[in-house]
Design a protein around this motif. Structure first.
Motif, short mmCIF file in Angstrom:
data_model
loop_
_atom_site.label_atom_id
_atom_site.label_comp_id
_atom_site.label_asym_id
_atom_site.label_seq_id
_atom_site.Cartn_x
_atom_site.Cartn_y
_atom_site.Cartn_z
N ILE A 56 -14.97 19.06 -33.26
CA ILE A 56 -14.72 20.11 -32.28
C ILE A 56 -15.28 19.76 -30.90
CG2 ILE A 56 -16.82 21.48 -32.59
CD1 ILE A 56 -13.22 22.80 -32.33
N ALA A 57 -16.34 18.96 -30.83
CA ALA A 57 -16.90 18.61 -29.53
C ALA A 57 -15.94 17.77 -28.69
CB ALA A 57 -18.24 17.89 -29.72
N PRO A 58 -15.32 16.69 -29.22
CA PRO A 58 -14.33 15.97 -28.39
C PRO A 58 -13.12 16.81 -28.03
CG PRO A 58 -15.06 14.61 -30.23
CD PRO A 58 -15.56 15.99 -30.49
N ILE A 59 -12.70 17.69 -28.95
CA ILE A 59 -11.55 18.56 -28.64
C ILE A 59 -11.89 19.49 -27.47
CG2 ILE A 59 -10.10 20.41 -29.54
CD1 ILE A 59 -10.28 19.08 -32.27
N SER A 60 -13.07 20.06 -27.49
CA SER A 60 -13.49 20.94 -26.40
C SER A 60 -13.57 20.19 -25.09
CB SER A 60 -14.84 21.58 -26.73
OG SER A 60 -14.78 22.32 -27.93
N LEU A 61 -14.09 18.97 -25.13
CA LEU A 61 -14.17 18.17 -23.91
C LEU A 61 -12.79 17.81 -23.38
CD1 LEU A 61 -15.89 16.62 -21.86
CD2 LEU A 61 -15.91 14.69 -23.46
N ALA A 62 -11.86 17.48 -24.28
CA ALA A 62 -10.50 17.13 -23.85
C ALA A 62 -9.80 18.34 -23.23
CB ALA A 62 -9.70 16.60 -25.04
N ILE A 63 -10.00 19.53 -23.81
CA ILE A 63 -9.38 20.74 -23.25
C ILE A 63 -9.97 21.04 -21.88
CG2 ILE A 63 -9.23 23.24 -23.56
CD1 ILE A 63 -8.92 22.77 -26.53
N LEU A 64 -11.27 20.86 -21.73
CA LEU A 64 -11.90 21.13 -20.44
C LEU A 64 -11.38 20.17 -19.37
CD1 LEU A 64 -14.04 22.89 -19.05
CD2 LEU A 64 -15.73 21.16 -19.64
N LEU A 65 -11.20 18.90 -19.72
CA LEU A 65 -10.67 17.94 -18.76
C LEU A 65 -9.22 18.24 -18.41
CD1 LEU A 65 -12.20 14.60 -20.10
CD2 LEU A 65 -12.94 15.95 -18.13
N ALA A 66 -8.44 18.66 -19.41
CA ALA A 66 -7.03 18.99 -19.15
C ALA A 66 -6.92 20.19 -18.21
CB ALA A 66 -6.32 19.27 -20.47
N LEU A 67 -7.74 21.19 -18.41
CA LEU A 67 -7.70 22.35 -17.52
C LEU A 67 -8.22 22.00 -16.13
CD1 LEU A 67 -8.94 25.17 -19.93
CD2 LEU A 67 -6.60 24.67 -19.22
N SER A 68 -9.17 21.09 -16.05
CA SER A 68 -9.67 20.66 -14.74
C SER A 68 -8.61 19.91 -13.96
CB SER A 68 -10.91 19.79 -14.92
OG SER A 68 -11.94 20.52 -15.56
N LEU A 69 -7.80 19.11 -14.66
CA LEU A 69 -6.69 18.42 -13.99
C LEU A 69 -5.60 19.39 -13.57
CD1 LEU A 69 -6.36 15.26 -16.27
CD2 LEU A 69 -7.28 15.36 -13.96
N LEU A 70 -5.49 20.49 -14.32
CA LEU A 70 -4.47 21.49 -13.99
C LEU A 70 -4.84 22.26 -12.73
CD1 LEU A 70 -1.86 22.95 -14.87
CD2 LEU A 70 -3.31 24.51 -16.19
N VAL A 71 -6.11 22.53 -12.54
CA VAL A 71 -6.58 23.30 -11.39
C VAL A 71 -7.35 22.34 -10.49
CG1 VAL A 71 -7.95 25.25 -10.61
CG2 VAL A 71 -6.75 25.36 -12.81
N LYS A 72 -6.86 22.10 -9.29
CA LYS A 72 -7.49 21.18 -8.35
C LYS A 72 -8.21 21.97 -7.26
CE LYS A 72 -4.35 17.30 -9.00
NZ LYS A 72 -3.51 16.29 -8.32
N ARG A 73 -9.39 21.51 -6.96
CA ARG A 73 -10.20 22.14 -5.93
C ARG A 73 -10.04 21.36 -4.63
NH1 ARG A 73 -14.27 25.15 -8.39
NH2 ARG A 73 -13.44 25.98 -10.32
#
Length: 663
Positions: A56-73
Motif C-alpha cells: 500500500i505504501a508504493p501505491i499511495s506514493l504513486a497516486i500522490l505523484l499522479a495527482l501532483s502531475l495533474l495539478v501544476k503550481r
C-alpha cells in the motif's frame, strides 16, 4: 514443647503457630487445562501487516505523484517552480471549503494508528522482532511514516477533480477492506488484554468506513453536477450566509412584563453554556472541529487503556484470593476477624473479596465520571470558542484577550497556530488521566472510610477522630455563626437606604477577642482554598480557552497562550466578511460569474449568490443603509487593519507598497 526443640526445628515452630501447612503456594491454582485454556495463541492473518504496508505504501506514493502531475503550481514562485508539479495540500485549514468529515476521519485514522504503535513491539510494520535498543528509533520513524502513508487519503479531495475522487475511492476501500479482514481473522491478541487490539482499532475502522462512503458520493456528484462544481467558489455559501446574517435587519425585542424566575433563568443559562447548538450564519473553523474531534478520540483511547490494564488484573486477583493470602491482611488489621485465634475463615475471605470488588467498582466509577467530565468541558470550550470568535470578528479584542493588541500574524502566533490541535489532544489525554487519579482516590477514600464502615460497623477510625474532635468543630461552627448573626443584627444599620456601620466599639472588641478562633477558621479556609484550586485546575485542565493561572500571569500558561495566538491567526486570515468582500471583487473581475446578478445586489454585499429578485422600486434608503453597514463592518474588520494605507510602512499615493507581499 521446649524452646530448644523449636530452635532445632524452625518448621515445627511455624506449624505450632498456624494450623495450615505452608504460607506460600507454589502449585498453580486449578487444573493444568484451565491454565492453558487462557493462553492466546499467535494469530497470523491471510494478509500480514508487513505485506500490506509493503504494497500500500508504493501505491499511495504513486497516486500522490499522479495527482501532483495533474495539478501544476505555476504561480507559486515565478522563478523557481514555474510549470513544475507541486506537492498537494492536504487540508486548507484557513479556508472554509471541503468537508469537515473527511479531515476528521483522516486525522482520526492517523492519531489512532499512533496510539496503537506506542505500545507495539514493532512500531514499523516493515521491521519485525526489533530489539529494545532500537525500538525507540523505529517509533520516531513511525511518527513520520504514518502521516506520509495516509497523506493521499486527504489530498485526493483537495484538488476537487474526478480523478482525485476515483483514487480516493480505491485507497479508502483498500485500507478499509484489509483492516476489517485482519480484525475478523484475528480478533484476539496477547497484548494487555485479548480484545484490546480490536477495541483500539474501532476508531480506525469507523473512520475508514466514513471515507469509503464519502469518496463514492463525491465521485457521483462530479459526474452529475460537474459544471456547477467547477463554477462554485469554495466557501462562498458560508461567507454569504454569514454576511446576510450580520446585515439582516432585526426586529427590536419586545420587553415582557412577566420576568422569568431568577433561579430558573440562571439554570437555563448555565446549561446553555455547556451545550453547543448550531447557530445560523456561523460556522466553527476547521481547526477547532479537528482539535475537539481528536480530543474525543484521545479520551476513548486513554480510557480504554486504563480499563483493560486494571479491571482484568484486579478480577484475577479477586478470583485467586485464598485464605493463606487473607491471613496477611488479617495480621495487618486491614480485615477484621471475629476468630479469637486470629486465623482467617470463610467470612474473612468473603470480606477481602468484597473489598477488592469495591476497589474495582471505584475504579470503573471514577473512569466513567472523568470521561463524562472531560467531554462536558470540551463541549463547554466549543461554546466559548464561538463566543470569542464572534467578539473578535466584531473587533472587541479586550473582551476576549483582556488587553489591547493588534490581530496580525507573527512568528510566535503562527507557531502557536500550528501547535493548537496537537496541544488540545495532548491536554485532553493528560486531563483525563489526572482527573481519573484524583477522582479514584476520592471515591476510594469515601468508600473505605465512610461507606464500608457504616455498612459493617467496623474500622470506624474516621468517625472516632471526628468524635474526639467535636469540641473543636463546635467552637468553629459557633464562632462562624455568631459573627454572621452579630454582623446582621448589630453591626449594620438597615434603616437608611444604604447600609452603614454602627456599634463600632463592639465591632472592634469582637474582632479582637475572636482573633485566635479566626486563625483556626483561616486554617480550614486555607485547606478548602487549596482543595478548590486543585479541583478547579484538574477539571479545567483540558480547556485551552481557560487560563489556570491568575490574571496577569496568563503568559506562563502554555495552553492559554497557544489559544490566544491561534485566535489571532484565525481572525486575521479567515474573517468571513473579508472573504465575502474578496469574493465580491472576484465576481466583479470575472464577468462570467455575474450572470443573474444585479448591480444593487453586488453593492449591498449580501447577494453573493442569487436567491430572489429584488424589487425595482426599492428605496434608496435601504441601499444606503446596506452600504453603510458594509463600510462599517470593513472598517472594523481586524483582517484588513494591517493593510490600510496608514498602516503600510512605505505606501504610495494609490495605497500600494513598493515591495509587494509574496503570496
Amino acid at each position: 514443647m521446649s524452646s530448644q526443640e523449636l530452635m532445632d526445628d524452625p518448621s515445627l515452630a511455624f506449624n505450632s503457630n498456624f494450623s495450615y501447612d505452608s504460607w506460600y503456594i507454589y502449585e498453580p491454582i486449578g487444573a493444568q487445562d484451565d491454565m492453558t485454556s487462557g493462553v492466546i495463541q499467535d494469530c497470523y492473518p491471510t494478509i500480514p501487516y508487513d505485506l500490506y504496508h509493503t504494497c500500500i505504501a508504493p501505491i499511495s506514493l504513486a497516486i500522490l505523484l499522479a495527482l501532483s502531475l495533474l495539478v501544476k503550481r505555476k504561480n507559486l514562485y515565478q522563478n523557481f517552480w514555474d510549470g513544475a508539479p507541486g506537492l498537494l495540500s492536504p487540508v486548507n485549514f484557513l479556508e472554509e471549503e471541503g468537508s469537515n468529515e473527511l479531515t476528521v476521519a483522516v486525522f482520526g485514522i492517523l492519531f489512532s494508528s499512533l496510539c496503537v504503535l506506542v505500545l507495539d513491539n514493532d512500531p514499523l510494520p516493515f521491521i519485525s522482532n526489533s530489539s529494545k535498543h532500537n525500538r525507540e528509533y523505529w517509533k520516531i520513524m513511525a511518527l513520520l511514516y504514518y502521516p506520509a502513508l495516509y497523506y493521499p487519503l486527504v489530498a485526493c479531495a483537495t484538488i476537487r477533480h474526478r480523478a482525485g475522487y476515483f483514487f480516493g475511492c480505491l485507497l479508502s476501500w483498500c485500507h478499509c477492506v484489509v483492516q476489517i479482514w485482519q480484525k475478523v481473522e484475528c480478533p484476539q491478541s496477547s497484548k494487555i488484554y485479548r480484545y484490546y487490539s480490536l477495541l483500539s482499532y474501532l476508531p480506525i475502522i469507523l473512520c475508514l468506513v466514513v471515507l469509503s462512503l464519502w469518496y463514492p458520493v463525491q465521485l457521483v456528484k462530479s459526474f452529475r453536477w460537474k459544471k456547477m462544481v467547477d463554477m462554485e467558489v469554495p466557501g462562498s455559501s458560508y461567507y454569504e450566509k454569514y454576511l446576510k446574517n450580520i446585515l439582516a435587519k432585526r426586529a427590536p425585542k419586545r420587553s415582557t412584563n412577566k420576568p422569568n424566575p431568577r433561579m430558573l433563568s440562571r439554570l437555563q443559562s448555565y446549561l446553555r453554556s455547556y451545550i453547543y447548538t448550531p447557530e445560523e450564519g456561523f460556522q466553527v473553523p476547521l481547526k477547532l472541529v479537528l482539535s475537539l474531534a481528536m480530543a474525543v478520540i484521545a479520551v476513548y483511547q486513554v480510557a480504554l487503556l486504563l480499563l483493560v490494564a486494571f479491571v482484568p488484573n484486579i478480577q484475577i486477583v479477586r478470583l485467586g484470593m485464598t485464605k493463606e493470602v487473607t491471613a496477611l491482611f488479617v495480621q495487618f488489621g486491614l480485615v477484621p476477624s471475629d476468630n479469637p485465634t486470629g486465623l482467617p475463615g470463610d467470612k474473612e475471605l468473603e470480606t477481602i473479596k468484597h473489598y477488592i470488588w469495591s476497589l474495582e467498582v471505584c475504579f470503573i466509577s471514577s473512569l466513567v465520571i472523568s470521561c463524562l467530565l472531560t467531554l462536558c468541558m470540551l463541549m463547554k470550550s466549543l461554546v466559548t470558542h464561538r463566543f470569542n470568535l464572534k467578539r473578535l470578528y466584531q473587533g472587541a479584542v479586550k473582551d476576549v484577550l483582556h488587553r489591547s493588541c493588534k490581530l496580525r500574524p507573527s512568528q510566535q502566533a503562527l507557531v502557536c497556530w500550528m501547535y493548537f490541535a496537537g496541544f488540545q489532544t495532548a491536554f485532553a489525554c493528560l486531563g483525563l488521566l489526572i482527573q481519573h487519579i484524583v477522582i479514584f482516590i476520592c471515591i476510594v477514600a469515601f468508600t473505605f472510610l465512610v461507606a464500608i464502615p457504616l455498612q459493617s460497623g467496623t474500622n470506624m477510625h474516621l468517625f472516632k477522630i471526628v468524635e474526639n474532635m467535636w469540641p473543636f468543630w463546635l467552637t468553629l461552627v459557633v464562632a462562624v455563626i455568631g459573627q454572621n448573626l452579630l454582623t446582621h443584627y448589630c453591626f449594620l444599620e438597615r434603616s437608611h437606604p444604604t447600609k452603614e456601620l454602627t456599634n463600632r466599639r463592639a465591632l472592634y472588641i469582637v474582632t479582637y477577642l475572636l482573633f485566635p478562633i479566626n486563625v483556626l477558621v483561616g486554617v480550614l479556609a486555607g485547606v478548602w482554598r487549596m482543595v478548590i484550586s486543585a479541583l478547579y485546575n484538574v477539571v479545567h485542565f483540558c480547556q485551552l480557552d481557560v487560563s489556570l493561572l491568575s490574571y496577569g500571569a496568563e503568559a506562563f500558561d502554555p495552553g492559554y497562550r497557544t489559544y490566544c495566538h491561534y485566535l489571532k491567526i484565525e481572525v486575521s486570515q479567515s474573517h468571513p466578511v473579508m472573504k465575502a468582500f474578496c469574493l465580491l471583487l472576484l465576481q466583479l473581475h470575472n464577468p462570467k460569474r455575474l450572470k443573474g446578478f444585479q448591480l444593487g445586489d453586488l453593492e449591498e454585499g449580501v447577494k453573493l449568490m442569487k436567491t430572489q429578485k429584488l424589487s425595482t422600486k426599492a428605496s434608496k434608503y435601504k441601499q444606503n443603509r446596506a452600504r453603510w453597514y458594509l463600510l462599517y463592518t470593513l472598517l472594523n474588520n481586524p483582517s484588513l487593519l494591517p493593510y490600510r494605507k496608514r498602516a503600510l510602512s512605505d505606501a504610495r499615493a494609490n495605497g500600494t507598497q513598493t515591495n509587494p507581499l509574496k503570496p
